[in-house]
Design a protein around this motif. Structure first.
Motif, PDB file in Angstrom:
ATOM      1  N   UNK A 150      -4.084  -0.368   7.429  1.00  0.00           N
ATOM      2  CA  UNK A 150      -3.819  -1.265   6.301  1.00  0.00           C
ATOM      3  C   UNK A 150      -4.476  -2.612   6.556  1.00  0.00           C
ATOM      4  N   UNK A 151      -5.351  -3.045   5.666  1.00  0.00           N
ATOM      5  CA  UNK A 151      -6.122  -4.272   5.856  1.00  0.00           C
ATOM      6  C   UNK A 151      -5.421  -5.502   5.276  1.00  0.00           C
ATOM      7  N   UNK A 152      -4.813  -5.340   4.112  1.00  0.00           N
ATOM      8  CA  UNK A 152      -4.134  -6.463   3.473  1.00  0.00           C
ATOM      9  C   UNK A 152      -2.911  -6.873   4.291  1.00  0.00           C
ATOM     10  N   UNK A 153      -2.777  -8.160   4.609  1.00  0.00           N
ATOM     11  CA  UNK A 153      -1.719  -8.632   5.497  1.00  0.00           C
ATOM     12  C   UNK A 153      -0.325  -8.355   4.948  1.00  0.00           C
ATOM     13  N   UNK A 154      -0.114  -8.645   3.662  1.00  0.00           N
ATOM     14  CA  UNK A 154       1.216  -8.425   3.080  1.00  0.00           C
ATOM     15  C   UNK A 154       1.571  -6.946   3.063  1.00  0.00           C
ATOM     16  N   UNK A 155       0.623  -6.119   2.676  1.00  0.00           N
ATOM     17  CA  UNK A 155       0.880  -4.680   2.647  1.00  0.00           C
ATOM     18  C   UNK A 155       1.061  -4.133   4.053  1.00  0.00           C
ATOM     19  N   UNK A 156       0.340  -4.716   5.016  1.00  0.00           N
ATOM     20  CA  UNK A 156       0.490  -4.275   6.406  1.00  0.00           C
ATOM     21  C   UNK A 156       1.908  -4.522   6.900  1.00  0.00           C
ATOM     22  N   UNK A 157       2.466  -5.675   6.555  1.00  0.00           N
ATOM     23  CA  UNK A 157       3.839  -5.991   6.950  1.00  0.00           C
ATOM     24  C   UNK A 157       4.805  -4.967   6.363  1.00  0.00           C
ATOM     25  N   UNK A 158       4.608  -4.621   5.095  1.00  0.00           N
ATOM     26  CA  UNK A 158       5.485  -3.639   4.440  1.00  0.00           C
ATOM     27  C   UNK A 158       5.388  -2.278   5.115  1.00  0.00           C
ATOM     28  N   UNK A 159       4.153  -1.812   5.336  1.00  0.00           N
ATOM     29  CA  UNK A 159       3.978  -0.486   5.937  1.00  0.00           C
ATOM     30  C   UNK A 159       4.434  -0.467   7.388  1.00  0.00           C
ATOM     31  N   UNK A 160       4.190  -1.550   8.113  1.00  0.00           N
ATOM     32  CA  UNK A 160       4.634  -1.602   9.508  1.00  0.00           C
ATOM     33  C   UNK A 160       6.157  -1.589   9.592  1.00  0.00           C
ATOM     34  N   UNK A 161       6.812  -2.312   8.679  1.00  0.00           N
ATOM     35  CA  UNK A 161       8.276  -2.324   8.661  1.00  0.00           C
ATOM     36  C   UNK A 161       8.817  -0.930   8.347  1.00  0.00           C
ATOM     37  N   UNK A 162       8.191  -0.252   7.394  1.00  0.00           N
ATOM     38  CA  UNK A 162       8.614   1.107   7.049  1.00  0.00           C
ATOM     39  C   UNK A 162       8.416   2.055   8.227  1.00  0.00           C
ATOM     40  N   UNK A 163       7.280   1.904   8.929  1.00  0.00           N
ATOM     41  CA  UNK A 163       7.007   2.743  10.093  1.00  0.00           C
ATOM     42  C   UNK A 163       8.004   2.475  11.216  1.00  0.00           C
ATOM     43  N   UNK A 164       8.390   1.220  11.379  1.00  0.00           N
ATOM     44  CA  UNK A 164       9.382   0.888  12.399  1.00  0.00           C
ATOM     45  C   UNK A 164      10.736   1.512  12.097  1.00  0.00           C
ATOM     46  N   UNK A 165      11.108   1.534  10.814  1.00  0.00           N
ATOM     47  CA  UNK A 165      12.364   2.178  10.424  1.00  0.00           C
ATOM     48  C   UNK A 165      12.316   3.668  10.754  1.00  0.00           C
ATOM     49  N   UNK A 166      11.183   4.305  10.431  1.00  0.00           N
ATOM     50  CA  UNK A 166      11.033   5.728  10.743  1.00  0.00           C
ATOM     51  C   UNK A 166      11.101   5.958  12.245  1.00  0.00           C
ATOM     52  N   UNK A 167      10.421   5.114  13.014  1.00  0.00           N
ATOM     53  CA  UNK A 167      10.456   5.240  14.477  1.00  0.00           C
ATOM     54  C   UNK A 167      11.871   5.058  15.012  1.00  0.00           C
TER      55      UNK A 167
END
Length: 217
Positions: A150-167
């Motif tokens: 994910x290149x866009x900073x705001x979208x990266x934060x969203x996807x990273x947060x979602x991935x952390x929840x899954x982890x």
């Protein structure tokens, strides 16, 4: 580079080093303090052997951290990146994931921690306990993909947060199934997160400079 840019860069380096040191400290604490009274208390509280519905949900969640599933996911992501003309990112993601997972197996072999036997295991396991490979796999795959793709900073934060929840849920499922000490999961998360940050650092350092009107930016 201006004074403001230098200060910002230095702060970024300090923050990165501090985060890396914190993750390494969590891993070390999990190794030193693991299998003790706190581990046993948390494991007993979270064990789902007497809660069939929760145990079944944990079995489903844990699949997303299995070696078979994350291999399929990471290979598919690397192929997609290569097709979209991002071969360097694809290589870093693919190689980083497999090397990281190999290092987890080395840790299991070298430290040889026995899996908890306080309750019957609700899934079959074959390897040693420390660290949790499923927890590390989740970080090395889903979080790493969010950070690198994910290149866009705001979208990266969203996807990273979602991935952390899954982890988090995948790691939690290993304790609920009775096959890992909570400290194993903490170690898996911290190692996987640290390795993912290393992959991101490599990706940023090897990225091609953007050129505008023939000049590197």
């Amino acid at each position: 580079m201006g004074w403001a840019s230098t200060v910002t860069s230095n702060r970024s380096v300090i923050a990165s080093v501090s985060l890396a040191a914190g993750l390494a400290s969590v891993w070390l604490l999990a190794f030193v303090e693991g299998t003790g009274p706190r581990d046993r208390a948390v494991l007993s509280a979270l064990y789902a052997g007497h809660r069939p519905a929760i145990a079944e949900a944990a079995r489903v969640l844990t699949l997303f951290g299995s070696g078979y599933v994350v291999t399929i996911v990471i290979v598919a992501a690397a192929v997609a990146l290569a097709v979209r003309k991002h071969p360097r990112t694809a290589l870093i993601l693919l190689a980083g994931n497999f090397v990281g997972r190999m290092l987890v197996e080395v840790q299991k072999y070298e430290f040889g921690r026995i899996r908890p036997d306080l309750n019957p295991h609700l899934v079959t396991v074959y390897t040693m306990s420390f660290p949790s490979a499923h927890s590390s796999n989740a970080m090395l795959t889903y979080v790493a993909m969010a950070l690198l793709i994910v290149r866009n900073e705001r979208r990266r934060v969203y996807w990273a947060a979602s991935a952390l929840v899954l982890a988090f849920l995948i790691g939690l499922s290993r304790v609920m199934l009775g096959v890992h000490w909570p400290s194993d999961v903490l170690a898996g998360w911290s190692f996987g997160a640290l390795w993912s940050l290393l992959m991101l650092w490599i990706a940023q350092r090897t990225a091609r400079p953007v050129r505008v009107e023939g000049r590197a930016q």
